[in-house]
Design a protein around this motif. Structure first.
Motif, PDB file in Angstrom:
ATOM      1  N   GLU A 255       8.160  16.319   3.235  1.00  0.00           N
ATOM      2  CA  GLU A 255       7.986  16.858   1.881  1.00  0.00           C
ATOM      3  C   GLU A 255       9.350  17.192   1.282  1.00  0.00           C
ATOM      4  O   GLU A 255      10.220  17.765   1.948  1.00  0.00           O
ATOM      5  N   GLY A 256       9.535  16.797   0.029  1.00  0.00           N
ATOM      6  CA  GLY A 256      10.793  17.054  -0.655  1.00  0.00           C
ATOM      7  C   GLY A 256      11.743  15.879  -0.678  1.00  0.00           C
ATOM      8  O   GLY A 256      12.698  15.854  -1.474  1.00  0.00           O
ATOM      9  N   ALA A 257      11.487  14.884   0.170  1.00  0.00           N
ATOM     10  CA  ALA A 257      12.380  13.714   0.223  1.00  0.00           C
ATOM     11  C   ALA A 257      12.092  12.778  -0.951  1.00  0.00           C
ATOM     12  O   ALA A 257      11.029  12.821  -1.574  1.00  0.00           O
ATOM     13  N   ASN A 258      13.073  11.912  -1.212  1.00  0.00           N
ATOM     14  CA  ASN A 258      12.934  10.889  -2.250  1.00  0.00           C
ATOM     15  C   ASN A 258      12.690   9.535  -1.594  1.00  0.00           C
ATOM     16  O   ASN A 258      13.064   9.311  -0.436  1.00  0.00           O
ATOM     17  N   SER A 259      12.095   8.619  -2.337  1.00  0.00           N
ATOM     18  CA  SER A 259      11.849   7.289  -1.769  1.00  0.00           C
ATOM     19  C   SER A 259      11.825   6.231  -2.865  1.00  0.00           C
ATOM     20  O   SER A 259      11.614   6.534  -4.046  1.00  0.00           O
ATOM     21  N   THR A 260      12.049   4.990  -2.435  1.00  0.00           N
ATOM     22  CA  THR A 260      11.988   3.837  -3.331  1.00  0.00           C
ATOM     23  C   THR A 260      11.104   2.775  -2.713  1.00  0.00           C
ATOM     24  O   THR A 260      11.318   2.365  -1.566  1.00  0.00           O
ATOM     25  N   LEU A 261      10.118   2.330  -3.461  1.00  0.00           N
ATOM     26  CA  LEU A 261       9.231   1.258  -3.024  1.00  0.00           C
ATOM     27  C   LEU A 261       9.562   0.012  -3.853  1.00  0.00           C
ATOM     28  O   LEU A 261       9.855   0.113  -5.051  1.00  0.00           O
ATOM     29  N   ARG A 262       9.491  -1.137  -3.198  1.00  0.00           N
ATOM     30  CA  ARG A 262       9.910  -2.370  -3.869  1.00  0.00           C
ATOM     31  C   ARG A 262       8.759  -3.363  -3.937  1.00  0.00           C
ATOM     32  O   ARG A 262       7.922  -3.446  -3.026  1.00  0.00           O
ATOM     33  N   CYS A 263       8.764  -4.134  -5.007  1.00  0.00           N
ATOM     34  CA  CYS A 263       7.767  -5.183  -5.230  1.00  0.00           C
ATOM     35  C   CYS A 263       8.510  -6.426  -5.709  1.00  0.00           C
ATOM     36  O   CYS A 263       9.203  -6.367  -6.735  1.00  0.00           O
ATOM     37  N   ASN A 264       8.383  -7.522  -4.961  1.00  0.00           N
ATOM     38  CA  ASN A 264       8.976  -8.807  -5.362  1.00  0.00           C
ATOM     39  C   ASN A 264       7.855  -9.763  -5.730  1.00  0.00           C
ATOM     40  O   ASN A 264       6.811  -9.801  -5.058  1.00  0.00           O
ATOM     41  N   PHE A 265       8.057 -10.552  -6.762  1.00  0.00           N
ATOM     42  CA  PHE A 265       7.051 -11.535  -7.100  1.00  0.00           C
ATOM     43  C   PHE A 265       7.695 -12.920  -7.235  1.00  0.00           C
ATOM     44  O   PHE A 265       8.843 -13.061  -7.632  1.00  0.00           O
ATOM     45  N   SER A 266       6.900 -13.923  -6.879  1.00  0.00           N
ATOM     46  CA  SER A 266       7.431 -15.279  -6.682  1.00  0.00           C
ATOM     47  C   SER A 266       7.645 -16.039  -7.983  1.00  0.00           C
ATOM     48  O   SER A 266       8.372 -17.015  -8.015  1.00  0.00           O
ATOM     49  N   ASP A 267       7.021 -15.566  -9.040  1.00  0.00           N
ATOM     50  CA  ASP A 267       7.136 -16.252 -10.316  1.00  0.00           C
ATOM     51  C   ASP A 267       7.115 -15.190 -11.415  1.00  0.00           C
ATOM     52  O   ASP A 267       6.818 -14.025 -11.159  1.00  0.00           O
ATOM     53  N   SER A 268       7.431 -15.585 -12.605  1.00  0.00           N
ATOM     54  CA  SER A 268       7.456 -14.603 -13.695  1.00  0.00           C
ATOM     55  C   SER A 268       6.041 -14.094 -13.962  1.00  0.00           C
ATOM     56  O   SER A 268       5.068 -14.832 -13.835  1.00  0.00           O
ATOM     57  N   VAL A 269       5.954 -12.828 -14.297  1.00  0.00           N
ATOM     58  CA  VAL A 269       4.662 -12.204 -14.582  1.00  0.00           C
ATOM     59  C   VAL A 269       4.700 -11.583 -15.967  1.00  0.00           C
ATOM     60  O   VAL A 269       5.747 -11.127 -16.437  1.00  0.00           O
ATOM     61  N   ASN A 270       3.547 -11.571 -16.615  1.00  0.00           N
ATOM     62  CA  ASN A 270       3.450 -10.965 -17.933  1.00  0.00           C
ATOM     63  C   ASN A 270       3.027  -9.505 -17.869  1.00  0.00           C
ATOM     64  O   ASN A 270       3.157  -8.782 -18.842  1.00  0.00           O
ATOM     65  N   ASN A 271       2.499  -9.104 -16.750  1.00  0.00           N
ATOM     66  CA  ASN A 271       1.912  -7.771 -16.622  1.00  0.00           C
ATOM     67  C   ASN A 271       2.221  -7.281 -15.227  1.00  0.00           C
ATOM     68  O   ASN A 271       1.904  -7.958 -14.252  1.00  0.00           O
ATOM     69  N   LEU A 272       2.875  -6.163 -15.092  1.00  0.00           N
ATOM     70  CA  LEU A 272       3.171  -5.602 -13.783  1.00  0.00           C
ATOM     71  C   LEU A 272       2.694  -4.158 -13.789  1.00  0.00           C
ATOM     72  O   LEU A 272       3.060  -3.381 -14.685  1.00  0.00           O
ATOM     73  N   GLN A 273       1.819  -3.852 -12.845  1.00  0.00           N
ATOM     74  CA  GLN A 273       1.299  -2.495 -12.758  1.00  0.00           C
ATOM     75  C   GLN A 273       1.561  -1.917 -11.377  1.00  0.00           C
ATOM     76  O   GLN A 273       1.542  -2.650 -10.377  1.00  0.00           O
ATOM     77  N   TRP A 274       1.748  -0.605 -11.334  1.00  0.00           N
ATOM     78  CA  TRP A 274       1.816   0.144 -10.100  1.00  0.00           C
ATOM     79  C   TRP A 274       0.590   1.065 -10.048  1.00  0.00           C
ATOM     80  O   TRP A 274       0.251   1.727 -11.037  1.00  0.00           O
ATOM     81  N   PHE A 275      -0.033   1.099  -8.847  1.00  0.00           N
ATOM     82  CA  PHE A 275      -1.193   1.944  -8.620  1.00  0.00           C
ATOM     83  C   PHE A 275      -0.963   2.801  -7.390  1.00  0.00           C
ATOM     84  O   PHE A 275      -0.265   2.397  -6.448  1.00  0.00           O
ATOM     85  N   HIS A 276      -1.620   3.945  -7.382  1.00  0.00           N
ATOM     86  CA  HIS A 276      -1.685   4.785  -6.192  1.00  0.00           C
ATOM     87  C   HIS A 276      -3.141   4.861  -5.786  1.00  0.00           C
ATOM     88  O   HIS A 276      -3.997   5.263  -6.595  1.00  0.00           O
ATOM     89  N   GLN A 277      -3.432   4.457  -4.542  1.00  0.00           N
ATOM     90  CA  GLN A 277      -4.795   4.595  -4.037  1.00  0.00           C
ATOM     91  C   GLN A 277      -4.859   5.838  -3.173  1.00  0.00           C
ATOM     92  O   GLN A 277      -4.185   5.918  -2.131  1.00  0.00           O
TER      93      GLN A 277
END
Lengths: 109, 112
Positions: A15-37
């Motif tokens: 708790e209290g730490a920072n983080s970075t999550l990465r998402c790579n995609f293979s082709d150009s996208v028109n819509n990019l969303q991030w979700f938390h489940q």
């Protein structure tokens, strides 16, 4: 169709730490969303971010469309941030949102 | 608050017994989607409606059907559930195709 890769697959923080999550995609996208489940299974819409940077409280996201990646930053993490984070992209001309496999985040007290 | 609602949250059915899951929305969105999510996997799109136009994914089994009687409601019918159909079923909406999608809380289906 496009391929969406997320890293890391698993992440454990104090708790209290920072983080970075990465998402790579293979082709150009028109819509990019991030979700938390959350642990109950609901997908919470975090960001709709085809390009640029957005911030919402302790969370921010940046998408560099020309380089085909997006980053999700979580600062001062809390135990309630635990769950699985998905990014998903919509390829041009398609109605199908393609999800990555997710990053499972565990924040320990 | 505008939202996507799914009922029931948990559903238990018997092998081969038809089951219907429901989704309603107060967002007045034109598009409604059904996803299937199995344990530790990403959601997989089954089909979507754009208004009354139904679009089925090529790999969605015939066992899965959908109905959208009006803008607000959409149903997922599983005609003869098998053990492999046990999963979380997620409904989502978007204003138009290509815009951001909003998800309901999901229905977790158990097949005995």
């Amino acid at each position: 169709g496009i391929q969406v890769e997320q890293s890391p697959p698993d992440l454990i923080l104090q708790e209290g730490a920072n983080s970075t999550l990465r998402c790579n995609f293979s082709d150009s996208v028109n819509n990019l969303q991030w979700f938390h489940q959350n642990p109950w299974g609901q997908l919470i819409n975090l960001f709709y971010i085809p390009s640029g940077t957005k911030q919402n409280g302790r969370l921010s996201a940046t998408t560099v469309a020309t380089e085909r990646y997006s980053l999700l930053y979580i600062s001062s993490s809390q135990t309630t941030d635990s769950g699985v984070y998905f990014c998903a992209g919509l390829q041009g001309g398609s109605e199908k949102l393609v999800f990555g496999k997710g990053t499972k985040l565990t924040v320990n007290p | 608050d505008a939202m996507v609602i799914q009922n029931p949250r948990y559903q238990v059915t018997q092998f081969g017994k038809p089951v219907t899951l429901s989704c309603s929305q107060t967002l007045n969105h034109n598009v409604m989607y059904w996803y299937q999510q199995k344990s530790s996997q990403a959601p997989k799109l089954l089909f979507h409606y754009y208004d009354k136009d139904f679009n089925n994914e090529a790999d969605t089994p015939d066992n899965f059907q959908s109905r959208r009687p009006n803008t607000s409601f959409c149903f997922l019918d599983i005609r003869s559930p098998g053990l492999g159909d046990a999963a979380m079923y997620l409904c989502a909406t978007s204003l138009i195709l290509g815009m951001d999608q909003y998800f309901g809380p999901g229905t977790r289906l158990l097949v005995l």
